[in-house]
Design an enzyme around this catalytic site. Structure first.
Site, PDB file in Angstrom:
ATOM      1  N   GLY A   8       0.846  -1.192   0.000  1.00  0.00           N
ATOM      2  CA  GLY A   8       0.000   0.000   0.000  1.00  0.00           C
ATOM      3  C   GLY A   8       0.879   1.240   0.000  1.00  0.00           C
ATOM      4  N   GLY A  11       0.186   5.457  -1.162  1.00  0.00           N
ATOM      5  CA  GLY A  11      -0.699   6.408  -0.481  1.00  0.00           C
ATOM      6  C   GLY A  11       0.039   7.536   0.219  1.00  0.00           C
ATOM      7  CE1 TYR A 142      -8.759   3.832   8.641  1.00  0.00           C
ATOM      8  CE2 TYR A 142      -9.318   5.264  10.470  1.00  0.00           C
ATOM      9  CZ  TYR A 142      -8.392   4.777   9.586  1.00  0.00           C
ATOM     10  OH  TYR A 142      -7.101   5.244   9.623  1.00  0.00           O
TER      11      TYR A 142
HETATM   12  N1  SER Z   1      -6.761  10.213   8.986  1.00  0.00           N
HETATM   13  C1  SER Z   1      -7.655   9.117   9.253  1.00  0.00           C
HETATM   14  C2  SER Z   1      -9.034   9.429   8.825  1.00  0.00           C
HETATM   15  O1  SER Z   1      -9.428  10.581   8.927  1.00  0.00           O
HETATM   16  C3  SER Z   1      -7.660   8.807  10.709  1.00  0.00           C
HETATM   17  O2  SER Z   1      -6.728   7.861  11.011  1.00  0.00           O
HETATM   18  O3  SER Z   1      -9.739   8.546   8.455  1.00  0.00           O
END
Ligand code: SER
Length: 315
Positions: A8, A11, A142
């Site tokens: 990955g 990114g 998430y």
């Molecule tokens: N930067 C990430 C998000 O906003 C948080 O870990 O999803």
């Protein structure tokens, strides 16, 4: 750490972590993998770049064997806001890349770094000075993946001895690749919009506190933790780390001091607002400081100066 595979790698974090690792461990000792052809091409300009789907365990394992890898950096993830649009896909990608990393690390005796996040916390977490060990009941897919990932990584350490380590990243502010689909993205996007158009419309409520970190500190955190003496680590997955905590109002004020003509407005996105509201205002990172010497250098003023200069040059 002698031979490193970053998956990955195309990114926001990977594009800067790869050169950082190359400086420390040698140009040819860092292999960067990504799924997308255009990313792989860009990575190939600076290192050994390979096309790899981290969900394809066989190909992943072959790459680890072929390049004689001893450390895996697993940066594959859909971020918080994108995850809410397709939770099943977020689970499949975020957990799939992690379980493959752990299994392949076990077979090939590799260390594993996988970032966790402020997203691992939720509304029932204490929001001020959020402790290292506390309630973790996230409200996003998430966050569910991040908590599950922390548990699974600790399990692979205690059950199988895989050297897993991780930090809970706050929003990362950087001037290389853009973040994609996160709740903290506003703190990066603002610099591009202000320098291009003089105006920024913010999707996060004006008074929503979140922890943030400037990329140079984030990169140092990763290598310092991975090099830390294991006998000193009471925790592993994952450490709270932060260097600044601010609201959009506070950040925009800081930009206005340097660019008085800059203007700001708010069109709050309810999904992102709810996510931001469920996350800590400010984490307590004393365990990281004590156990492996976490010591960030960048505060908001220094970061804003550096970002304005860097983005102005870029555009
Ligand atoms: N930067 C990430 C998000 O906003 C948080 O870990 O999803």
């Amino acid at each position: 750490m002698k031979r490193i595979l970053v998956v990955g790698a195309g990114g926001q974090i990977g594009t800067e972590l790869v050169p950082h690792l190359q400086k420390k461990y040698g140009e040819d000792n860092v292999i960067a993998a990504d799924l997308k052809d255009d990313m792989v091409k860009k990575l190939q300009d600076i290192c050994i770049g390979i096309k790899l789907d981290a969900l394809d365990g066989e190909a992943f394992n072959q790459a680890v064997k072929k390049y004689n890898i001893d450390s895996i950096f697993n940066l594959v993830a859909l971020l918080s806001a994108t995850g809410e649009k397709n939770p099943q896909l977020a689970w499949k990608i975020n957990m799939g890349a992690l379980i493959n990393s752990l299994e392949i690390a076990l077979e090939n005796r590799c260390a594993v770094f996988t970032p966790s996040s402020i997203g691992a916390f939720g509304t029932s977490t204490p929001h001020d000075n959020t402790p290292q060990d506390t309630v973790m009941r996230p409200n996003t897919i998430y966050g569910v993946c991040k908590v599950s990932g922390e548990l699974l990584s600790d399990y692979y350490f205690t059950r199988f001895g895989v050297d897993t380590r991780s930090v809970r990243f706050p929003g990362i502010i950087s001037n290389g690749a853009l973040p994609g689909g996160g709740t903290t993205d506003y703190a990066v996007n603002v610099f591009y919009e202000i320098l291009k158009k003089g105006h920024f419309t913010c999707e996060i409520p004006h008074d929503s506190y979140m922890d943030m970190l400037y990329m140079p500190d984030a990169l140092e955190a990763v290598t310092t933790l991975m090099e830390a003496d294991p006998s000193k680590l009471k925790h592993r997955n994952s450490f709270n780390i932060t260097s600044m905590s601010f609201t959009p109002d506070m950040m925009f004020e800081c930009i206005k001091k340097r660019m008085p003509q800059a203007s700001f407005s708010f069109e709050v996105d309810p999904v992102k607002a709810a996510i931001a509201d469920s996350w800590p205002n400010k984490m307590d990172d004393s365990c990281a400081r004590e156990e492996w010497g976490w010591n960030p250098r960048w505060d908001m003023d220094a970061m804003v100066d550096d970002m304005l200069a860097a983005i102005a040059k870029k555009i």
